[in-house]
Design an enzyme around this catalytic site. Sequence first.
Site, PDB file in Angstrom:
ATOM      1  N   SER A 153      42.642  43.951  50.095  1.00  0.00           N
ATOM      2  CA  SER A 153      43.111  42.578  49.883  1.00  0.00           C
ATOM      3  C   SER A 153      44.603  42.548  50.172  1.00  0.00           C
ATOM      4  CB  SER A 153      42.868  42.174  48.423  1.00  0.00           C
ATOM      5  OG  SER A 153      43.575  40.990  48.109  1.00  0.00           O
ATOM      6  N   TYR A 167      43.127  44.693  39.506  1.00  0.00           N
ATOM      7  CA  TYR A 167      42.674  44.300  40.843  1.00  0.00           C
ATOM      8  C   TYR A 167      43.644  44.814  41.918  1.00  0.00           C
ATOM      9  CZ  TYR A 167      40.839  41.355  44.610  1.00  0.00           C
ATOM     10  OH  TYR A 167      40.297  40.911  45.793  1.00  0.00           O
TER      11      TYR A 167
HETATM   12  N1  LIG Z   1      37.378  35.841  48.257  1.00  0.00           N
HETATM   13  C1  LIG Z   1      38.627  36.196  48.503  1.00  0.00           C
HETATM   14  O1  LIG Z   1      39.542  35.365  48.626  1.00  0.00           O
HETATM   15  C2  LIG Z   1      38.970  37.645  48.676  1.00  0.00           C
HETATM   16  C3  LIG Z   1      40.271  37.984  49.060  1.00  0.00           C
HETATM   17  C4  LIG Z   1      40.608  39.314  49.238  1.00  0.00           C
HETATM   18  C5  LIG Z   1      39.656  40.305  49.042  1.00  0.00           C
HETATM   19  N2  LIG Z   1      38.397  39.952  48.654  1.00  0.00           N
HETATM   20  C6  LIG Z   1      37.433  41.035  48.445  1.00  0.00           C
HETATM   21  O2  LIG Z   1      36.287  40.818  49.227  1.00  0.00           O
HETATM   22  C7  LIG Z   1      35.144  41.360  48.557  1.00  0.00           C
HETATM   23  C8  LIG Z   1      34.065  40.297  48.449  1.00  0.00           C
HETATM   24  O3  LIG Z   1      34.604  39.194  47.748  1.00  0.00           O
HETATM   25  P1  LIG Z   1      33.813  37.828  47.562  1.00  0.00           P
HETATM   26  O4  LIG Z   1      34.828  36.764  47.493  1.00  0.00           O
HETATM   27  O5  LIG Z   1      32.691  37.722  48.543  1.00  0.00           O
HETATM   28  O6  LIG Z   1      33.250  38.053  46.076  1.00  0.00           O
HETATM   29  P2  LIG Z   1      31.960  37.419  45.363  1.00  0.00           P
HETATM   30  O7  LIG Z   1      32.306  37.354  43.932  1.00  0.00           O
HETATM   31  O8  LIG Z   1      31.516  36.183  46.076  1.00  0.00           O
HETATM   32  O9  LIG Z   1      30.856  38.531  45.606  1.00  0.00           O
HETATM   33  C9  LIG Z   1      30.915  39.807  45.028  1.00  0.00           C
HETATM   34  C10 LIG Z   1      29.514  40.405  45.076  1.00  0.00           C
HETATM   35  O10 LIG Z   1      29.612  41.733  44.533  1.00  0.00           O
HETATM   36  C11 LIG Z   1      28.543  41.902  43.621  1.00  0.00           C
HETATM   37  N3  LIG Z   1      28.942  42.866  42.608  1.00  0.00           N
HETATM   38  C12 LIG Z   1      29.883  42.694  41.640  1.00  0.00           C
HETATM   39  N4  LIG Z   1      29.926  43.791  40.865  1.00  0.00           N
HETATM   40  C13 LIG Z   1      29.000  44.652  41.342  1.00  0.00           C
HETATM   41  C14 LIG Z   1      28.562  45.942  40.945  1.00  0.00           C
HETATM   42  N5  LIG Z   1      29.085  46.565  39.879  1.00  0.00           N
HETATM   43  N6  LIG Z   1      27.603  46.546  41.672  1.00  0.00           N
HETATM   44  C15 LIG Z   1      27.050  45.925  42.728  1.00  0.00           C
HETATM   45  N7  LIG Z   1      27.408  44.684  43.151  1.00  0.00           N
HETATM   46  C16 LIG Z   1      28.379  44.065  42.454  1.00  0.00           C
HETATM   47  C17 LIG Z   1      28.283  40.523  43.021  1.00  0.00           C
HETATM   48  O11 LIG Z   1      26.972  40.418  42.483  1.00  0.00           O
HETATM   49  C18 LIG Z   1      28.500  39.638  44.242  1.00  0.00           C
HETATM   50  O12 LIG Z   1      27.296  39.475  44.972  1.00  0.00           O
HETATM   51  C19 LIG Z   1      35.640  41.863  47.207  1.00  0.00           C
HETATM   52  O13 LIG Z   1      35.904  43.248  47.282  1.00  0.00           O
HETATM   53  C20 LIG Z   1      36.942  41.110  47.019  1.00  0.00           C
HETATM   54  O14 LIG Z   1      37.845  41.774  46.177  1.00  0.00           O
HETATM   55  C21 LIG Z   1      38.035  38.657  48.464  1.00  0.00           C
END
Ligand SMILES: NC(=O)c1ccc[n+]([C@@H]2O[C@H](COP(=O)([O-])OP(=O)(O)OC[C@H]3O[C@@H](n4cnc5c(N)ncnc54)[C@H](O)[C@@H]3O)[C@@H](O)[C@H]2O)c1
Length: 260
Positions: A153, A167
């Site tokens: 991120s 985080y």
């Molecule tokens: N959305 C953003 O703006 C953003 C920005 C930077 C980085 N990210 C990173 O991108 C990745 C995906 O983010 P997102 O926005 O799609 O998140 P999200 O919350 O939409 O999805 C996360 C998924 O991970 C699953 N999950 C959570 N804990 C788990 C566990 N212990 N075991 C198995 N599955 C698990 C959840 O069930 C969910 O389906 C993450 O690593 C997040 O940190 C997101």
Amino acid sequence: METSPNTPTHAGRVVLVTGACGGIGAAIARRYVQAGAAVCLVDRDAAAGEALAARLRQEGGQVHFAQADVGNFEQCQAACDTAQSTLGPVDTVINNAGISPKRQGLPVPIWQMEPAEWRQVVDVNLNSVFHFTRLLAPGMVERRYGRIVSMSSVAGKAYLDIVAAHYSTTKAALIGLTRHLAGELGPHGITVNALAPGRIDTPMVAGAPQAANDAVTAVTPLRRLGTPNEVADACLFLTSDQAGFITGQVIDVAGGWLMT
Ligand SMILES: NC(=O)c1ccc[n+]([C@@H]2O[C@H](COP(=O)([O-])OP(=O)(O)OC[C@H]3O[C@@H](n4cnc5c(N)ncnc54)[C@H](O)[C@@H]3O)[C@@H](O)[C@H]2O)c1
């Protein structure tokens, strides 16, 4: 390998995507299906996982769902075993699962953070990458081919007051791990890279106050949130044959936000 513009770019590949039911994970899984890969979805949410697998199969994909808490090594091992017995040897791993716990949509101050919450974020965001690398790198080394991408991120590269310390710490650690693994696994034909998304329009972000999203948009040169498909496209590129000489890199998908 030369490909024509019409050739599915990941045909014949077996891809494992963690956190596959979330906003970004589902977009990544669908893009790999469209690109001709067999895909193993890993998520803790069984209902969402089975539903997504069914949808992607209807769309023509060869898809397997394995329920696992990615923070638990034994559950990751079981997921890898069923993935490989169903789809064949995994050659591409997308370490996408991640959590960013908040209270009333706001980050928890370090002086109020429960040790259990700190440990949970480290397990899900960081230890999971060790788990899948430990489990799947041996086969990649043996076959002298592998592609690994981890979801960091921009919060792993710069201070942001919209996330908490657990985080940003784990996202920064993923960058260190990516560079180390790129060095260690490169001689075995394996590339290891990371993506650093900015603010992407997913359920993780939808839970934040509107003002937080507006504030980011205002300082993002492209003046909008990113889409899950834009992260997925970067992921497919990094694991494609066209990116075969790129390793140890962290690519921002952030609309120019921070430019770290
Ligand atoms: N959305 C953003 O703006 C953003 C920005 C930077 C980085 N990210 C990173 O991108 C990745 C995906 O983010 P997102 O926005 O799609 O998140 P999200 O919350 O939409 O999805 C996360 C998924 O991970 C699953 N999950 C959570 N804990 C788990 C566990 N212990 N075991 C198995 N599955 C698990 C959840 O069930 C969910 O389906 C993450 O690593 C997040 O940190 C997101």
